[in-house]
Design a protein around this motif. Structure first.
Motif, short mmCIF file in Angstrom:
data_model
loop_
_atom_site.label_atom_id
_atom_site.label_comp_id
_atom_site.label_asym_id
_atom_site.label_seq_id
_atom_site.Cartn_x
_atom_site.Cartn_y
_atom_site.Cartn_z
N MET A 272 1.63 8.11 -3.83
CA MET A 272 1.05 8.75 -5.01
C MET A 272 -0.05 9.74 -4.62
N ARG A 273 -0.69 9.51 -3.51
CA ARG A 273 -1.74 10.42 -3.07
C ARG A 273 -1.18 11.74 -2.58
N ARG A 274 0.11 11.80 -2.24
CA ARG A 274 0.71 13.02 -1.70
C ARG A 274 1.88 13.44 -2.58
N PRO A 275 1.57 13.94 -3.77
CA PRO A 275 2.67 14.36 -4.63
C PRO A 275 3.35 15.62 -4.08
N GLY A 276 4.65 15.75 -4.38
CA GLY A 276 5.39 16.95 -3.99
C GLY A 276 5.71 17.04 -2.52
N ASN B 216 4.15 12.35 11.98
CA ASN B 216 2.93 12.36 12.78
C ASN B 216 1.71 12.69 11.92
N ARG B 217 1.85 13.58 10.96
CA ARG B 217 0.74 13.96 10.10
C ARG B 217 0.39 12.84 9.13
N ASN B 218 1.38 12.15 8.62
CA ASN B 218 1.16 11.14 7.57
C ASN B 218 0.87 9.76 8.14
N ARG B 219 0.97 9.60 9.43
CA ARG B 219 0.75 8.28 10.02
C ARG B 219 -0.71 7.90 9.86
N THR B 220 -0.93 6.77 9.24
CA THR B 220 -2.30 6.28 9.09
C THR B 220 -2.51 5.19 10.12
N ARG C 245 0.82 -1.22 0.00
CA ARG C 245 0.00 0.00 0.00
C ARG C 245 0.85 1.26 0.00
N LEU C 246 2.12 1.14 0.32
CA LEU C 246 3.00 2.30 0.42
C LEU C 246 3.06 3.12 -0.87
N PRO C 247 3.25 2.51 -2.05
CA PRO C 247 3.30 3.33 -3.27
C PRO C 247 2.00 4.08 -3.52
N SER C 248 0.86 3.46 -3.25
CA SER C 248 -0.40 4.17 -3.48
C SER C 248 -0.54 5.33 -2.51
N ARG C 249 -0.04 5.19 -1.29
CA ARG C 249 -0.08 6.30 -0.34
C ARG C 249 0.86 7.42 -0.78
#
Length: 171
Positions: free
Chosen positions: A105-109, A135-139, A99-103
C-alpha cells in the motif's frame, strides 16, 4: 687614591648587593618551581589512580562480555534452540507476510518501467527491471542479533536461489 679605593669598595658592595638580589630571586624561583613540581606529582598520582581504576573497569567489562558471549553460544548450541528454529522462522515468515499488504500500500502504481515508456519490452529488459525493483524494494531487518542476521542471510540466499531458478524456468 682614596677615591679609587672608595669607588672600588662601593662598586664591590653594589656588585654584592646585586648578587644577593639575584640569589634571592633564584631562591624564590626555585621555591615556586618546587611547589609547582609537587603539584604536578600530586596530579600525576591522581591520574595514575584513575588509569588503574579504568584499567580494572575495562578488565571487568571484558570479562562480562566474554561470559555473555559464552552464555549466548551455549544457548545457540542448545537442543531447545535448534528444535525451536522452525517455529522461529515460521513466525518471522508470518510477520513478514502480514506486513506485506501494508508495504504494498505504501508503493501504489508499481509497474514494470518498460511498459510505461511505450517501448516494446523484451524478456531481458523485463528481467532486469524486476531485479532492480527487487533490490530497491528489499527491506533489510534492523536490530537483529548476529545469529539472527546469519539465519536471515541464509534464508535470503535460499529465496534468491529459488527465484533465479523459477525465473530461468519461466524464460
Amino acid at each position: 687614591m682614596k677615591n679609587t679605593t672608595t669607588e672600588n669598595s662601593d662598586s664591590n658592595q653594589n656588585h654584592m648587593v646585586q648578587q644577593e638580589r639575584k640569589i634571592l630571586l633564584l631562591k624564590d624561583l626555585l621555591d615556586r618551581i618546587s611547589a609547582h613540581a609537587a603539584g604536578l606529582e600530586k596530579k600525576l598520582g591522581g591520574i595514575e589512580e584513575e588509569t588503574d581504576s579504568l584499567r580494572r573497569s575495562a578488565e571487568y567489562w571484558e570479562h562480562e562480555a566474554t561470559q555473555l558471549r559464552m552464555a549466548l553460544n551455549e544457548l545457540y548450541n542448545s537442543r531447545s534452540w535448534k528444535i525451536t528454529l522452525p517455529i522461529r522462522l515460521f513466525s518471522r515468515l508470518i510477520r513478514w507476510l502480514f506486513r506485506l499488504p501494508s508495504r504494498a500500500m505504501r508503493r501504489p502504481g508499481r509497474k514494470d518501467r518498460a511498459f510505461g515508456t511505450g517501448q516494446n519490452p523484451d524478456s531481458s529488459s523485463i528481467k532486469q527491471n524486476r531485479v532492480r525493483q527487487k533490490n530497491r524494494n528489499r527491506t533489510e531487518p534492523t536490530e537483529l542479533s548476529p545469529r539472527e542476521t546469519e539465519i536471515y542471510n541464509e534464508l535470503r540466499q535460499v529465496i534468491d536461489k529459488k527465484r533465479t531458478g523459477t525465473d530461468a524456468d519461466n524464460n
